[in-house]
Design a protein around this motif. Structure first.
Motif, PDB file in Angstrom:
ATOM      1  N   ALA A  23      34.513  35.377  -6.766  1.00 34.47           N
ATOM      2  CA  ALA A  23      33.220  35.088  -7.390  1.00 34.47           C
ATOM      3  C   ALA A  23      33.339  35.258  -8.898  1.00 34.47           C
ATOM      4  CB  ALA A  23      32.136  36.018  -6.853  1.00 34.47           C
ATOM      5  N   VAL A  24      32.837  34.270  -9.630  1.00 34.96           N
ATOM      6  CA  VAL A  24      32.790  34.357 -11.092  1.00 34.96           C
ATOM      7  C   VAL A  24      31.390  34.802 -11.479  1.00 34.96           C
ATOM      8  CG1 VAL A  24      32.952  33.059 -13.255  1.00 34.96           C
ATOM      9  CG2 VAL A  24      34.572  32.605 -11.413  1.00 34.96           C
ATOM     10  N   LEU A  25      31.340  35.765 -12.420  1.00 40.29           N
ATOM     11  CA  LEU A  25      30.080  36.283 -12.938  1.00 40.29           C
ATOM     12  C   LEU A  25      29.895  35.776 -14.357  1.00 40.29           C
ATOM     13  CD1 LEU A  25      31.570  38.606 -11.157  1.00 40.29           C
ATOM     14  CD2 LEU A  25      29.736  40.009 -12.010  1.00 40.29           C
ATOM     15  N   GLY A  26      28.689  35.376 -14.701  1.00 41.56           N
ATOM     16  CA  GLY A  26      28.418  34.940 -16.062  1.00 41.56           C
ATOM     17  C   GLY A  26      27.047  34.314 -16.188  1.00 41.56           C
ATOM     18  N   ARG A  27      26.744  33.809 -17.387  1.00 42.98           N
ATOM     19  CA  ARG A  27      25.446  33.172 -17.644  1.00 42.98           C
ATOM     20  C   ARG A  27      25.392  31.728 -17.159  1.00 42.98           C
ATOM     21  NH1 ARG A  27      25.822  34.259 -23.542  1.00 42.98           N
ATOM     22  NH2 ARG A  27      26.085  32.050 -23.379  1.00 42.98           N
ATOM     23  N   ASP A  28      26.547  31.096 -17.021  1.00 46.08           N
ATOM     24  CA  ASP A  28      26.599  29.684 -16.631  1.00 46.08           C
ATOM     25  C   ASP A  28      26.012  29.491 -15.234  1.00 46.08           C
ATOM     26  OD1 ASP A  28      27.802  27.118 -15.534  1.00 46.08           O
ATOM     27  OD2 ASP A  28      28.577  27.092 -17.584  1.00 46.08           O
ATOM     28  N   ARG A  43      31.193  32.540 -18.743  1.00 43.68           N
ATOM     29  CA  ARG A  43      32.096  32.884 -17.636  1.00 43.68           C
ATOM     30  C   ARG A  43      32.719  34.223 -18.036  1.00 43.68           C
ATOM     31  NH1 ARG A  43      33.759  29.426 -13.928  1.00 43.68           N
ATOM     32  NH2 ARG A  43      35.930  30.089 -14.044  1.00 43.68           N
ATOM     33  N   HIS A  44      32.121  35.301 -17.575  1.00 42.17           N
ATOM     34  CA  HIS A  44      32.430  36.633 -18.089  1.00 42.17           C
ATOM     35  C   HIS A  44      33.577  37.327 -17.342  1.00 42.17           C
ATOM     36  CE1 HIS A  44      30.968  40.068 -20.525  1.00 42.17           C
ATOM     37  NE2 HIS A  44      31.603  40.758 -19.588  1.00 42.17           N
ATOM     38  N   ALA A  45      33.486  37.367 -16.024  1.00 41.70           N
ATOM     39  CA  ALA A  45      34.473  38.085 -15.225  1.00 41.70           C
ATOM     40  C   ALA A  45      34.589  37.439 -13.852  1.00 41.70           C
ATOM     41  CB  ALA A  45      34.070  39.551 -15.078  1.00 41.70           C
ATOM     42  N   GLN A  60      38.253  36.906 -20.649  1.00 41.75           N
ATOM     43  CA  GLN A  60      38.252  36.837 -22.116  1.00 41.75           C
ATOM     44  C   GLN A  60      36.829  36.815 -22.669  1.00 41.75           C
ATOM     45  OE1 GLN A  60      40.774  33.450 -22.939  1.00 41.75           O
ATOM     46  NE2 GLN A  60      42.616  34.697 -22.707  1.00 41.75           N
ATOM     47  N   SER A  61      35.990  37.665 -22.083  1.00 38.48           N
ATOM     48  CA  SER A  61      34.609  37.752 -22.540  1.00 38.48           C
ATOM     49  C   SER A  61      34.549  38.413 -23.909  1.00 38.48           C
ATOM     50  CB  SER A  61      33.776  38.554 -21.537  1.00 38.48           C
ATOM     51  OG  SER A  61      34.202  39.899 -21.519  1.00 38.48           O
ATOM     52  N   ARG A  62      33.506  38.124 -24.627  1.00 43.60           N
ATOM     53  CA  ARG A  62      33.346  38.667 -25.978  1.00 43.60           C
ATOM     54  C   ARG A  62      33.105  40.184 -25.970  1.00 43.60           C
ATOM     55  NH1 ARG A  62      28.541  36.581 -29.691  1.00 43.60           N
ATOM     56  NH2 ARG A  62      29.928  35.484 -30.997  1.00 43.60           N
ATOM     57  N   ASN A  63      32.320  40.680 -25.025  1.00 45.40           N
ATOM     58  CA  ASN A  63      31.955  42.094 -24.997  1.00 45.40           C
ATOM     59  C   ASN A  63      32.785  42.934 -24.035  1.00 45.40           C
ATOM     60  OD1 ASN A  63      29.884  41.834 -26.910  1.00 45.40           O
ATOM     61  ND2 ASN A  63      28.519  41.008 -25.346  1.00 45.40           N
ATOM     62  N   GLY A  64      33.710  42.321 -23.335  1.00 41.55           N
ATOM     63  CA  GLY A  64      34.532  43.059 -22.381  1.00 41.55           C
ATOM     64  C   GLY A  64      33.810  43.292 -21.067  1.00 41.55           C
ATOM     65  N   THR A  65      34.571  43.779 -20.093  1.00 39.20           N
ATOM     66  CA  THR A  65      34.044  44.064 -18.766  1.00 39.20           C
ATOM     67  C   THR A  65      34.318  45.525 -18.457  1.00 39.20           C
ATOM     68  OG1 THR A  65      34.430  41.787 -18.061  1.00 39.20           O
ATOM     69  CG2 THR A  65      34.224  43.432 -16.319  1.00 39.20           C
ATOM     70  N   VAL A  72      37.875  47.257 -18.298  1.00 41.68           N
ATOM     71  CA  VAL A  72      38.864  46.583 -17.460  1.00 41.68           C
ATOM     72  C   VAL A  72      40.022  46.183 -18.350  1.00 41.68           C
ATOM     73  CG1 VAL A  72      39.282  44.511 -16.062  1.00 41.68           C
ATOM     74  CG2 VAL A  72      37.140  45.777 -15.812  1.00 41.68           C
ATOM     75  N   ARG A  73      41.226  46.531 -17.931  1.00 44.19           N
ATOM     76  CA  ARG A  73      42.426  46.205 -18.707  1.00 44.19           C
ATOM     77  C   ARG A  73      43.292  45.230 -17.942  1.00 44.19           C
ATOM     78  NH1 ARG A  73      45.835  50.803 -19.199  1.00 44.19           N
ATOM     79  NH2 ARG A  73      44.971  51.434 -17.223  1.00 44.19           N
ATOM     80  N   VAL A  74      44.051  44.436 -18.659  1.00 42.86           N
ATOM     81  CA  VAL A  74      45.009  43.520 -18.043  1.00 42.86           C
ATOM     82  C   VAL A  74      46.222  44.332 -17.611  1.00 42.86           C
ATOM     83  CG1 VAL A  74      46.495  41.531 -18.415  1.00 42.86           C
ATOM     84  CG2 VAL A  74      44.233  41.619 -19.465  1.00 42.86           C
ATOM     85  N   MET A  75      46.643  44.135 -16.384  1.00 41.36           N
ATOM     86  CA  MET A  75      47.812  44.875 -15.867  1.00 41.36           C
ATOM     87  C   MET A  75      49.048  44.034 -15.977  1.00 41.36           C
ATOM     88  SD  MET A  75      46.414  47.691 -15.134  1.00 41.36           S
ATOM     89  CE  MET A  75      47.429  48.667 -14.123  1.00 41.36           C
TER      90      MET A  75
END
Length: 75
Positions: A23-28, A43-45, A60-65, A72-75
């Motif tokens: 599932a993609v979370l975001g305003r879209d 398309r936030h997370a 790659q959201s502007r405010n982070g997740t 949330v960090r990239v592993m």
């Protein structure tokens, strides 16, 4: 099926069902979970189910997740 609970923002207490798979979370409007407030990217997370475990990826959201106050960090 998992559940996402909004703790802050314009709708605290709002519950969102996370469909199996991804599932993609975001305003879209095309996102599976639409979060309509300005701090959220279009398309936030993305939440993905892999072997009975859920993983979240920042898109790659502007405010982070954040999950439980941790970025949330990239592993």
């Amino acid at each position: 099926m998992a559940l996402l609970l909004s703790l802050n923002g314009p709708n605290p207490g709002q519950r969102y069902l996370i469909p199996k798979g991804c599932a993609v979370l975001g305003r879209d409007a095309d996102c599976e979970i639409v979060l309509g407030f300005s701090a959220v990217s279009r398309r936030h997370a993305q939440i993905t189910l892999i072997d009975d475990d859920y993983y979240i990826e920042d898109l790659q959201s502007r405010n982070g997740t954040f999950v439980n106050g941790e970025a949330v960090r990239v592993m």
